[in-house]
Design a protein around this motif. Structure first.
Motif, PDB file in Angstrom:
ATOM      1  N   ILE A   1       0.838  -1.206   0.000  1.00 46.04           N
ATOM      2  CA  ILE A   1       0.000   0.000   0.000  1.00 46.04           C
ATOM      3  C   ILE A   1       0.868   1.249   0.000  1.00 46.04           C
ATOM      4  N   VAL A   2       1.954   1.212   0.752  1.00 43.03           N
ATOM      5  CA  VAL A   2       2.868   2.359   0.782  1.00 43.03           C
ATOM      6  C   VAL A   2       3.451   2.612  -0.605  1.00 43.03           C
ATOM      7  N   LEU A   3       3.878   1.542  -1.279  1.00 44.96           N
ATOM      8  CA  LEU A   3       4.464   1.708  -2.615  1.00 44.96           C
ATOM      9  C   LEU A   3       3.455   2.263  -3.604  1.00 44.96           C
ATOM     10  N   ASN A   4       2.222   1.804  -3.546  1.00 38.65           N
ATOM     11  CA  ASN A   4       1.208   2.311  -4.466  1.00 38.65           C
ATOM     12  C   ASN A   4       0.880   3.771  -4.202  1.00 38.65           C
ATOM     13  N   CYS A   5       0.821   4.154  -2.941  1.00 37.13           N
ATOM     14  CA  CYS A   5       0.583   5.564  -2.613  1.00 37.13           C
ATOM     15  C   CYS A   5       1.729   6.444  -3.103  1.00 37.13           C
ATOM     16  N   VAL A   6       2.962   5.977  -2.903  1.00 40.23           N
ATOM     17  CA  VAL A   6       4.122   6.757  -3.354  1.00 40.23           C
ATOM     18  C   VAL A   6       4.165   6.819  -4.876  1.00 40.23           C
ATOM     19  N   TYR A   7       3.858   5.710  -5.543  1.00 40.66           N
ATOM     20  CA  TYR A   7       3.957   5.638  -7.005  1.00 40.66           C
ATOM     21  C   TYR A   7       2.942   6.556  -7.677  1.00 40.66           C
ATOM     22  N   TYR A   8       1.732   6.588  -7.174  1.00 34.74           N
ATOM     23  CA  TYR A   8       0.684   7.368  -7.824  1.00 34.74           C
ATOM     24  C   TYR A   8       0.498   8.756  -7.235  1.00 34.74           C
ATOM     25  N   GLY A   9       0.809   8.945  -5.945  1.00 34.52           N
ATOM     26  CA  GLY A   9       0.537  10.239  -5.326  1.00 34.52           C
ATOM     27  C   GLY A   9       1.709  10.921  -4.666  1.00 34.52           C
ATOM     28  N   GLY A  10       2.840  10.226  -4.525  1.00 33.51           N
ATOM     29  CA  GLY A  10       3.988  10.845  -3.890  1.00 33.51           C
ATOM     30  C   GLY A  10       3.932  10.756  -2.374  1.00 33.51           C
ATOM     31  N   VAL A  11       4.917  11.409  -1.735  1.00 33.17           N
ATOM     32  CA  VAL A  11       5.052  11.385  -0.277  1.00 33.17           C
ATOM     33  C   VAL A  11       4.909  12.809   0.249  1.00 33.17           C
ATOM     34  N   GLU A  12       4.283  12.918   1.376  1.00 39.49           N
ATOM     35  CA  GLU A  12       4.175  14.218   2.040  1.00 39.49           C
ATOM     36  C   GLU A  12       5.571  14.731   2.387  1.00 39.49           C
ATOM     37  N   ASP A  13       5.760  16.047   2.279  1.00 41.77           N
ATOM     38  CA  ASP A  13       7.099  16.630   2.420  1.00 41.77           C
ATOM     39  C   ASP A  13       7.767  16.262   3.741  1.00 41.77           C
ATOM     40  N   MET A  14       7.066  16.395   4.841  1.00 41.59           N
ATOM     41  CA  MET A  14       7.664  16.147   6.149  1.00 41.59           C
ATOM     42  C   MET A  14       7.878  14.664   6.428  1.00 41.59           C
ATOM     43  N   LEU A  15       7.323  13.805   5.595  1.00 40.59           N
ATOM     44  CA  LEU A  15       7.409  12.365   5.820  1.00 40.59           C
ATOM     45  C   LEU A  15       8.547  11.711   5.039  1.00 40.59           C
ATOM     46  N   ARG A  16       9.210  12.461   4.190  1.00 40.24           N
ATOM     47  CA  ARG A  16      10.243  11.879   3.338  1.00 40.24           C
ATOM     48  C   ARG A  16      11.440  11.377   4.151  1.00 40.24           C
TER      49      ARG A  16
END
Length: 567
Positions: free
Chosen positions: A236-251
């Motif tokens: 689920i994490v990979l799909n969220c990152v692949y399609y929507g990216g990561v929140e700035d403070m969470l990188r």
């Protein structure tokens, strides 16, 4: 009448029609002139060639001849039928018009001789009966019964049906062969495409793709972390990152896991152990590098003093002209050289460090983060430790461009230890693109395969391009093509794609970027060097405002290729 004229011309000079057509035409002309009417031909009914009533034509039967009866209508209003029986004469030299026999008497009908064909009777319909078919009958024997005629017709029909069946079978075989070879060509083409493209995608990815439009936020991530700090569903994490990216403070939390510094199923305590190990290793490399630098400075100072002392001794020796002293001085010179001589790796490290200092001082000085000397020092320390470690273990030297790859990582983490660990993992992916490795050649080959399938017109016009203009894209992972904000999004998408769909994300993204300029390139008919200059000029302005469009097209491109070429 046109048919009879063609028949008469075809029979000459060995045969002819009797009576000749010119006689009939002249007679019609005289009759029309006499009555002065083109529509009313009733006065001609008394002529021997004409009949007063439009009776249907009768078949004429003779022992050795054939007959043709022709009926022609002259008008739609009160039309009169012209009935005339023509005979075809063969084998006689008297075929000239003047030697033809006179017209037959009224009521008599002659036969049409068709060479050696027995009594062939052709019944031609009138214009009013044009829909009626022409009936061909064989009337050799005058007394033949209707049963014999039916048998003959059935034989002819059977022969015709057999011939038609053979033709249909031949046509079916031809069409089937055509369809088969078309299908075979299509299968070969698909096989060629799969061979060149399918290896760019993961046939059995570790995690399944599930389209998600949500950006990975801290709230979403907390739902996927258990009590010990493990991520329960990394897919689920990979799909969220692949399609929507990561929140700035969470990188700072997600990027080390994406790059492989921490296993995704590691607990918080396990990640802390790994961090401490990385810290110890980094500090050790940092101390070792500083020792080499300090020793190099001491050696340089000692060498300067030794050279100055040697120069003074040589001057004194030249004044005294003492050979014994000259020999002793040469021996002392050899000892000095052995003392000044440094370790080869340390010497190489110092050479690399000179290049690093030059690149660090000019790395993104317009960006706010690198305007301070402290941050530039961090950048230099990380690069120096990486070169020192790989110089001892792998023999890898520093290459220009490594500072460009390190800079975005340092901006995100602002910590030397974790930045160094992430940079090592990132370089493991990209080191093959730096010379003397051949990873760049493989990238060009992949681009050629993709373009051959997806942009065949461009490849045909460029005559198999070598894609040298893409070298900076692959070497620096598009770092100089986009802003820092876009690079953060691009890199995390590229790392997430490695676990979902492909490890060649850069090739697909490069093709999507190239498609923005293919119309211009094809219109101006640019060659490879002109394209290289085109993208070189774009480095200064970057592709601002185009990143989201190019990225979305890349994701769609990967999805389409995956659906078509991956079973």
């Amino acid at each position: 009448m046109n048919f009879l004229e063609c028949l008469e011309n075809g029979l000459l000079p060995k045969g002819c029609l009797q009576p000749p057509l010119f006689y009939l035409q002249n007679h019609r002309h005289r009759s029309r002139k006499k009555n002065k009417s083109d529509s009313d031909l009733s006065s001609t009914a008394t002529h021997p060639l004409c009949s007063a009533s439009p009776e249907p034509l009768q078949m004429v039967s003779h022992n050795s001849h054939s007959s043709v009866e022709v009926a022609k209508s002259s008008d739609q209003n009160n039309c009169h039928i012209w009935d005339q029986v023509f005979a075809v004469r063969y084998g006689s030299r008297q075929v000239a018009r003047k030697s033809l026999s006179p017209l037959p008497a009224e009521g008599k009908k002659t036969s049409l001789l068709m060479g050696e064909i027995p009594g062939l009777v052709v019944i031609m319909p009138t214009p009013d009966q044009c829909t009626a078919p022409i009936r061909l009958t064989n009337d050799v024997h005058a007394g033949r019964t209707e049963t014999g005629s039916d048998q003959s017709d059935s034989k002819r029909n059977k022969a015709f049906q057999d011939l038609l069946a053979k033709k249909q079978q031949a046509l079916s075989v031809s069409l089937l062969a055509s369809y088969f070879y078309s299908w075979l060509s299509y299968c070969r083409h698909r096989s060629h495409l799969r061979k060149n493209i399918s290896h760019l995608l993961l046939t059995k990815p570790p995690f399944q793709m599930e389209k998600s439009s949500n950006t990975l936020t801290d709230a979403t991530l907390q739902l996927l972390i258990d009590e010990e700090g493990r991520i329960t569903d990394w897919g689920i994490v990979l799909n969220c990152v692949y399609y929507g990216g990561v929140e700035d403070m969470l990188r700072t939390k997600v990027w080390p896991v994406l790059l492989g510094v921490y296993p995704y199923d590691a607990s918080s305590s396990e990640r802390e152990v790994i961090r401490q190990q990385s810290k110890i290793k980094y500090e050790q490399l940092l101390r070792e590098g500083r020792q080499i630098e300090d020793s190099a400075k001491v050696d340089v100072e000692e060498r300067r003093l030794a050279e100055s002392q040697l120069f003074n001794e040589m001057m004194a020796k030249m004044k005294n002209n003492s050979p014994d002293k000259q020999t002793s001085n040469s021996n002392s010179n050899k000892r000095d050289e052995s003392e000044v001589k440094k370790d080869s790796k340390s010497h190489r490290y110092m050479q690399e460090l000179e290049i690093i200092d030059k690149d660090v001082n000019r790395c993104d000085r317009n960006y706010e983060y690198f305007k301070t000397v402290q941050n530039l020092s961090k950048l230099r320390n990380i690069i120096a430790c990486y070169c020192l470690e790989n110089l001892k273990e792998k023999g890898i030297f520093y290459a220009q461009g490594m500072t460009d790859l390190l800079a975005p990582l340092l901006v995100i983490f602002d910590d030397e230890v974790i930045t160094y660990s992430c940079f090592v993992k990132m370089m493991d992916r990209l080191i093959a693109n730096f010379p003397p490795n051949e990873g760049m050649h493989q990238k060009f080959t992949n681009m050629g395969n993709l373009s051959e399938v997806l942009e065949p017109e461009f490849v045909q016009q460029m005559q198999q391009p070598d894609f040298l203009f893409c070298s900076r894209w692959f070497l620096l992972a598009f770092k100089r093509e986009f802003s820092y904000k876009d690079i953060f999004r691009l890199w995390e998408t590229m790392w997430a794609a490695e676990g979902l769909v492909t490890k060649c994300f850069m090739e697909f993204f490069a093709l999507s970027l190239l498609r923005q300029y293919i119309p211009t390139i094809m219109h101006k008919k640019m060659d490879t060097f002109e394209i290289l200059n085109l993208f070189g000029e774009m480095e200064s302005r970057q592709h601002n405002g185009e990143f989201e469009l190019i990225l979305s097209r890349t994701l769609s491109l990967i999805t389409n290729v995956r659906q078509k070429f991956i079973k």
